[in-house]
Design a protein around this motif. Structure first.
Motif, mmCIF file in Angstrom:
data_model
loop_
_atom_site.group_PDB
_atom_site.id
_atom_site.type_symbol
_atom_site.label_atom_id
_atom_site.label_comp_id
_atom_site.label_asym_id
_atom_site.label_seq_id
_atom_site.Cartn_x
_atom_site.Cartn_y
_atom_site.Cartn_z
ATOM 1 N N PHE A 1 0.623 -1.297 -0.105
ATOM 2 C CA PHE A 1 -0.183 -0.171 -0.071
ATOM 3 C C PHE A 1 0.843 1.117 0.096
ATOM 4 O O PHE A 1 0.653 2.180 -0.764
ATOM 5 C CB PHE A 1 -1.081 -0.131 1.268
ATOM 6 C CG PHE A 1 -1.724 1.158 1.316
ATOM 7 C CD1 PHE A 1 -2.980 1.231 0.569
ATOM 8 C CD2 PHE A 1 -1.178 2.273 2.371
ATOM 9 C CE1 PHE A 1 -3.771 2.582 0.911
ATOM 10 C CE2 PHE A 1 -2.271 3.438 2.287
ATOM 11 C CZ PHE A 1 -3.575 3.342 1.539
ATOM 12 N N VAL A 2 2.119 1.391 0.834
ATOM 13 C CA VAL A 2 2.660 2.587 0.944
ATOM 14 C C VAL A 2 3.395 2.699 -0.551
ATOM 15 O O VAL A 2 3.776 3.766 -0.943
ATOM 16 C CB VAL A 2 3.910 2.233 2.030
ATOM 17 C CG1 VAL A 2 4.982 3.366 1.855
ATOM 18 C CG2 VAL A 2 3.150 2.311 3.288
ATOM 19 N N SER A 3 3.983 1.675 -1.245
ATOM 20 C CA SER A 3 4.323 1.583 -2.438
ATOM 21 C C SER A 3 3.506 2.210 -3.457
ATOM 22 O O SER A 3 3.931 2.819 -4.525
ATOM 23 C CB SER A 3 5.161 0.087 -2.845
ATOM 24 O OG SER A 3 6.041 -0.134 -1.995
ATOM 25 N N LEU A 4 2.393 2.016 -3.671
ATOM 26 C CA LEU A 4 1.370 2.462 -4.483
ATOM 27 C C LEU A 4 0.887 3.886 -4.045
ATOM 28 O O LEU A 4 0.254 4.338 -5.207
ATOM 29 C CB LEU A 4 0.124 1.528 -4.360
ATOM 30 C CG LEU A 4 0.448 -0.055 -4.820
ATOM 31 C CD1 LEU A 4 -0.793 -0.766 -5.061
ATOM 32 C CD2 LEU A 4 0.747 0.113 -6.725
ATOM 33 N N THR A 5 1.150 4.218 -2.904
ATOM 34 C CA THR A 5 0.808 5.560 -2.578
ATOM 35 C C THR A 5 1.687 6.739 -2.188
ATOM 36 O O THR A 5 1.840 7.718 -2.866
ATOM 37 C CB THR A 5 -0.226 5.435 -1.404
ATOM 38 O OG1 THR A 5 0.420 4.741 -0.279
ATOM 39 C CG2 THR A 5 -1.510 4.580 -1.550
ATOM 40 N N LEU A 6 2.483 6.306 -1.473
ATOM 41 C CA LEU A 6 3.419 7.246 -0.800
ATOM 42 C C LEU A 6 5.018 7.571 -1.818
ATOM 43 O O LEU A 6 5.280 8.593 -2.070
ATOM 44 C CB LEU A 6 4.029 7.047 0.526
ATOM 45 C CG LEU A 6 5.036 8.132 1.113
ATOM 46 C CD1 LEU A 6 4.451 9.411 1.342
ATOM 47 C CD2 LEU A 6 5.649 7.529 2.312
ATOM 48 N N THR A 7 5.112 6.394 -2.187
ATOM 49 C CA THR A 7 6.338 6.342 -3.166
ATOM 50 C C THR A 7 6.234 7.151 -4.319
ATOM 51 O O THR A 7 6.898 7.813 -4.825
ATOM 52 C CB THR A 7 6.954 4.896 -3.348
ATOM 53 O OG1 THR A 7 7.173 4.317 -2.046
ATOM 54 C CG2 THR A 7 7.902 4.845 -4.267
ATOM 55 N N PRO A 8 5.030 6.819 -5.335
ATOM 56 C CA PRO A 8 4.708 7.713 -6.452
ATOM 57 C C PRO A 8 4.737 9.147 -6.353
ATOM 58 O O PRO A 8 5.299 9.803 -6.876
ATOM 59 C CB PRO A 8 3.773 6.987 -7.235
ATOM 60 C CG PRO A 8 2.859 6.312 -6.241
ATOM 61 C CD PRO A 8 4.065 5.972 -5.185
ATOM 62 N N MET A 9 4.166 9.316 -5.225
ATOM 63 C CA MET A 9 3.881 10.924 -4.889
ATOM 64 C C MET A 9 5.155 11.728 -4.547
ATOM 65 O O MET A 9 5.500 12.570 -4.950
ATOM 66 C CB MET A 9 2.973 11.055 -3.472
ATOM 67 C CG MET A 9 2.513 12.245 -3.355
ATOM 68 S SD MET A 9 3.581 13.413 -2.360
ATOM 69 C CE MET A 9 3.343 12.559 -0.608
ATOM 70 N N LEU A 10 6.117 10.834 -3.782
ATOM 71 C CA LEU A 10 7.594 11.472 -3.364
ATOM 72 C C LEU A 10 8.209 11.696 -4.630
ATOM 73 O O LEU A 10 8.929 12.630 -4.928
ATOM 74 C CB LEU A 10 8.159 10.764 -2.434
ATOM 75 C CG LEU A 10 7.348 10.760 -0.981
ATOM 76 C CD1 LEU A 10 8.167 9.749 0.032
ATOM 77 C CD2 LEU A 10 7.176 12.113 -0.182
ATOM 78 N N CYS A 11 8.117 10.589 -5.702
ATOM 79 C CA CYS A 11 9.073 10.670 -6.836
ATOM 80 C C CYS A 11 8.631 11.859 -7.536
ATOM 81 O O CYS A 11 9.345 12.310 -8.321
ATOM 82 C CB CYS A 11 8.850 9.208 -7.482
ATOM 83 S SG CYS A 11 9.767 7.943 -6.719
ATOM 84 N N SER A 12 7.265 12.286 -7.729
ATOM 85 C CA SER A 12 6.840 13.219 -8.593
ATOM 86 C C SER A 12 7.205 14.428 -7.954
ATOM 87 O O SER A 12 7.159 15.604 -8.803
ATOM 88 C CB SER A 12 5.406 13.132 -8.534
ATOM 89 O OG SER A 12 4.851 13.469 -7.339
#
Length: 494
Positions: free
Chosen positions: A476-487
């Motif tokens: 869940f964290v990889s599908l939510t927080l990780t892409p947001m921080l990458c952007s």
């Protein structure tokens, strides 16, 4: 709009969700109980019966057999064993793991009541039972010592004040007193003096029993008032027994002190307990099967300051052995291993990515996944024990995989020339299903462990659930927080 795209376009919402997971996990971690292993003890009840003077064979045939015959009708019994000694029988009943120990205790009590008519009439007390496994070692040893007070006075404090109060603590099965020195008046008769006066021991026994009575006498009713007549014949000290008249010989009373010695003593002067070469009264505490050892010890320790305030200044209360200390030390060792594992994983990520922002983003998945798992553990009633912490240690490498895969795919689009925001949308859309498949496949590996039976299955159940939950939270964290921080934080190459 899929989940990663929603989180990329709404960073405030994503941040609040992660903050909520962090907050609930920290609160749950502070309230999780600490134990050495998950509660997997078999529900066990110990039944004790006594018949003074009976041989072991008589105890086995007259006491143990009728009780065992009634106990055999109780549902859910795995095993039953009995030990008979001189004047004592102890029956240990072990129930299946699915049986509730409180319900089993009610069935045992009903069986004892049914067997009461078949037991010998000379038993001083009915059989008693405790929700304790006799083979389980005590969780706490305490001792009371005093350089000035007699041991009978110290024993009074131990048995009436401390043992009864500790027995009321939730999870305590039995409080045993070793080296008990209960006060009693001991009469040592001289056979020569009895023979010279023609007095039998039975006469002395009858005189002592009749002279030490505390019975209601009656009431005096008048026209205006009523009086209750109370004759207090209770004798409590040896000095009060000495002038007791046993019988009459030649018109003269024969008193108890003329037939021997009357002493202030204890009920059993053949037992003793020492602490550092000093006579003491020792107390041991045994827990009920399946309860948390550390929680029970903590609740008992909260009572000790009150006990010390009530005890005389000359009585010293000390703890000789605390089983919860070794449990805490072993759990702390596993906690240190978990922290070291997290640090090593982050270091390895940095050595391969060689980029601070690219290292921080997947590294955030580790603490968030672990802390989020604590919240689920609290909801499921689990504890921080060696197995659950070992499960979290093993899954540290699992929880970071999804975030690294997501990061790598987004960085690939950025290196191809896409802006970070567009690369995050495109990369998360491409890899989202793959991460979901990875997460579910890792969690599915531990499903067979959940259906294992017996003691091993009960022991590993918490281990499997903890790993599966940590993997799902990391997905869940990889599908939510990780892409947001990458952007927001991964920069494009100029």
């Amino acid at each position: 709009m899929n989940l990663p795209e929603l989180c990329i376009r709404r960073p405030v919402m994503t941040t609040l969700v992660m903050a909520a997971i962090l907050l609930f996990g920290v609160i749950a971690y502070r309230t999780l109980p600490v134990s050495d292993l998950p509660p997997v003890d078999f529900p066990t009840i110990s039944v004790s019966a006594s018949l003074p003077g009976a041989s072991p064979e008589t105890m086995a045939s007259s006491v143990a057999t009728p009780l065992e015959r009634q106990f055999s009708t109780i549902a859910g019994i795995d095993s039953m064993s009995s030990v008979s000694a001189q004047g004592l029988t102890q029956i240990t009943i072990q129930f299946s793991l699915a049986r509730d120990i409180d319900a089993a205790a009610q069935d045992v009590q009903a069986a004892i009541a049914k067997a009461a008519r078949q037991l010998p009439p000379g038993m001083p007390t009915p059989p008693t039972f405790n929700k304790v496994n006799p083979a389980d070692s005590p969780i706490l040893f305490m001792a009371l010592t005093s350089p000035t007070l007699p041991l009978s006075t110290v024993d009074e404090f131990a048995e009436t004040m401390m043992a009864q109060r500790i027995s009321m603590v939730n999870g305590v099965a039995q409080v045993s007193v070793f080296g008990a020195q209960q006060y009693a008046v001991r009469v040592q008769l001289d056979p020569n003096k009895l023979a010279a006066r023609g007095i039998g021991i039975d006469e002395v026994q009858t005189a002592v029993s009749q002279g030490n009575a505390n019975l209601p006498t009656g009431t005096l009713n008048g026209s205006h008032q009523a009086f209750t007549v109370r004759a207090n014949g209770q004798l409590t000290r040896a000095a009060e027994y000495r002038p007791l008249i046993v019988t009459y010989r030649n018109g003269a009373p024969v008193r108890l002190q003329e037939l021997g010695r009357v002493l202030d003593s204890v009920q059993n002067d053949k037992i003793a307990s020492w602490v550092n070469d000093t006579r003491a009264i020792s107390l041991t505490v045994q827990r009920q099967p399946g309860v948390n050892t550390v929680a029970v010890v903590d609740n008992i320790r909260r009572l000790l300051p009150d006990f010390r305030l009530l005890l005389p200044a000359s009585v010293k209360l000390e703890i000789l052995y605390d089983r919860s200390q070794s449990i805490r030390e072993s759990v702390n060792d596993v906690k240190f291993t978990l922290k070291l594992t997290v640090a090593l994983v982050v270091l390895v990520i940095f050595l391969f990515l060689r980029n601070l922002s690219a290292t921080v983003i997947p590294s955030l998945a580790v603490p968030l996944s672990l802390i989020g798992t604590f919240a689920v553990m609290y909801l499921l009633g689990y504890s921080l024990d060696n197995l659950s912490l070992m499960a979290l240690t093993l899954c540290v490498g699992f929880v970071v995989d999804d975030a690294i895969v997501m990061l790598e795919n987004i960085v690939r689009h950025i290196e191809a020339g896409d802006p970070p925001f567009a690369a995050a949308l495109k990369g998360s859309r491409e890899i989202g299903f793959t991460i979901m498949s990875m997460t579910l496949s890792l969690a599915a590996v531990f499903i067979p462990v959940l259906f294992m039976g017996g003691m091993v299955g009960r022991l590993l159940h918490e281990f499997a659930v903890t790993i599966a939950v940590a993997v799902l939270v990391s997905g869940f964290v990889s599908l939510t927080l990780t892409p947001m921080l990458c952007s927001r934080f991964v920069r494009s190459h100029q």
